[in-house]
Design a protein around this motif. Structure first.
Motif, short mmCIF file in Angstrom:
data_model
loop_
_atom_site.label_atom_id
_atom_site.label_comp_id
_atom_site.label_asym_id
_atom_site.label_seq_id
_atom_site.Cartn_x
_atom_site.Cartn_y
_atom_site.Cartn_z
N VAL A 58 0.84 -1.21 0.00
CA VAL A 58 0.00 0.00 0.00
C VAL A 58 0.87 1.26 0.00
CG1 VAL A 58 -1.78 1.28 1.25
CG2 VAL A 58 -1.92 -1.20 1.11
N CYS A 59 2.04 1.18 0.66
CA CYS A 59 2.95 2.35 0.69
C CYS A 59 3.78 2.46 -0.57
CB CYS A 59 3.90 2.25 1.87
SG CYS A 59 3.11 2.44 3.44
N ALA A 89 -0.98 9.23 4.75
CA ALA A 89 0.20 9.33 5.62
C ALA A 89 0.40 7.99 6.30
CB ALA A 89 0.00 10.43 6.66
N ARG A 90 1.60 7.76 6.79
CA ARG A 90 1.87 6.48 7.43
C ARG A 90 2.79 6.67 8.62
NH1 ARG A 90 5.54 6.39 2.72
NH2 ARG A 90 7.60 6.60 3.64
N THR A 91 2.66 5.77 9.56
CA THR A 91 3.70 5.64 10.58
C THR A 91 4.27 4.25 10.44
OG1 THR A 91 2.34 4.73 12.35
CG2 THR A 91 2.41 7.13 12.18
N ALA A 169 5.57 10.73 16.45
CA ALA A 169 5.53 10.17 15.08
C ALA A 169 4.11 10.25 14.53
CB ALA A 169 6.03 8.73 15.10
N LEU A 170 3.12 10.05 15.39
CA LEU A 170 1.72 10.15 14.95
C LEU A 170 1.39 11.60 14.58
CD1 LEU A 170 -0.94 8.70 14.50
CD2 LEU A 170 -1.46 8.98 16.94
N LEU A 181 -4.82 7.17 6.93
CA LEU A 181 -3.62 7.00 7.74
C LEU A 181 -3.31 5.51 7.83
CD1 LEU A 181 -1.50 8.33 9.60
CD2 LEU A 181 -3.11 8.07 11.47
N LEU A 182 -2.06 5.16 7.49
CA LEU A 182 -1.62 3.77 7.55
C LEU A 182 -0.74 3.62 8.79
CD1 LEU A 182 -0.48 3.57 3.81
CD2 LEU A 182 -2.70 2.89 4.74
#
Ligand SMILES: Nc1ncnc2c1ncn2[C@@H]1O[C@H](COP(=O)(O)OP(=O)(O)OP(=O)(O)O)[C@@H](O)[C@H]1O
Length: 273
Positions: A58-59, A89-91, A169-170, A181-182
């Motif tokens: 997905v990223c 967005a992702r963390t 980070a979030l 958001l991932l």
């Protein structure tokens, strides 16, 4: 013509029969799932089930060997550097903050180019104004406050407890005002109290005043996914073995077998609550 999507709409992400092979190893096999706008969807499964590979597809870190993805019904070929522009967005696992920057600077660094510069400035490639800079710093401070860590704004990440760094980070992901958001194992390394607080936070994401978003949560921690997800997809050996509400999935014998047949952490087997 329908109006253009706004942050409140979330993004409709779907995977259609996605497969990933690493040489002879099938990491994902015919995986289909959907993260509808405004929903929190969890992807769970025992060790080696394919969760990280799915997240990486997905990223855009891992290209699918077969199948396809869509975003709001349109073909989607993920590329890591284009995600923010698409409202994603992702963390990542761990925290991955820049060690040489303060907490506040780390959050500002997460802003999309348009948010950093203001639309017109971004469009014409003009330098950022002091006003833009101040606005962004204020936005970052507001986010840190929303996540309960504003007191650490001037600190270096390395000096802070792990749970605080995870929140930073979030905040860095949220400043890009994502519509999706991932989250990759956000509970990893957190104690029980911190996981409870994280659950409260994640639950609010689809209704945030600052920009609602849908969430795809890839996670080991069964307590967290059961507490926050409206839908779950369970992977085992790269295949979807169950999907449904947390209650439906909890009672599915295939899921119990997948977990009890594997060497999983105590909390994943339901003993952690
Ligand atoms: N880059 C790679 N090259 C070869 N095999 C890989 C690669 N990445 C993952 N795999 C294999 O693909 C399978 C799925 O791994 P993946 O890391 O996606 O599972 P996971 O569910 O995230 O596991 P865990 O919960 O332990 O993190 C595993 O058998 C793993 O060894």
């Amino acid at each position: 013509m329908p109006p253009p999507p706004t942050p409140a709409d979330g993004i409709d992400l779907a995977l259609h029969g996605v497969g990933v092979r690493f040489g002879g190893l099938v990491a994902l096999d015919d995986v289909s799932l959907r993260v509808p706008p405004g929903r929190i969807v969890g992807v769970i499964g025992p060790n080696g089930a394919g969760k990280t590979t799915l997240f990486n597809v997905v990223c855009g870190f891992v290209p699918p060997t077969s199948g396809s993805l869509t975003l709001d019904g349109r073909p989607f070929r993920p590329r890591p550097h284009r995600l923010t522009r698409l409202g994603i967005a992702r963390t990542l696992q761990g925290v991955g903050l820049f060690p040489g920057l303060t907490v506040l600077e780390n959050v500002v660094a997460g802003a999309s180019h348009a948010a950093r510069a203001g639309f017109a400035t971004a469009l014409f490639g003009l330098p950022r104004s002091d006003r833009d800079e101040r606005r962004l710093r204020q936005e970052a401070l507001d986010l840190l406050a929303e996540l309960g860590v504003a007191a650490h704004a001037g600190a270096a990440p390395a000096t802070l407890p792990y749970a605080v760094r995870k929140r930073v980070a979030l905040a860095r992901a949220l400043i890009a005002r994502p519509r999706l958001l991932l989250l990759d194992e956000p509970a990893g390394g957190l104690g029980a109290d911190d996981v409870d607080e994280l659950a409260e936070l994640v639950r609010t994401l689809p209704e945030r005043a600052g920009g609602a978003c849908s969430v795809m949560l890839v996670e080991h921690h069964m307590d967290l996914v059961m507490a926050v997800c409206q839908e779950l997809v369970v992977l085992d050996f790269g295949r979807v073995i169950a999907a449904g509400t947390p209650d439906e999935v909890r009672d599915d014998p295939l899921v119990t077998e997948a977990y009890l047949g594997a060497d999983v952490p105590a909390e994943a087997a339901g003993a952690g609550s």
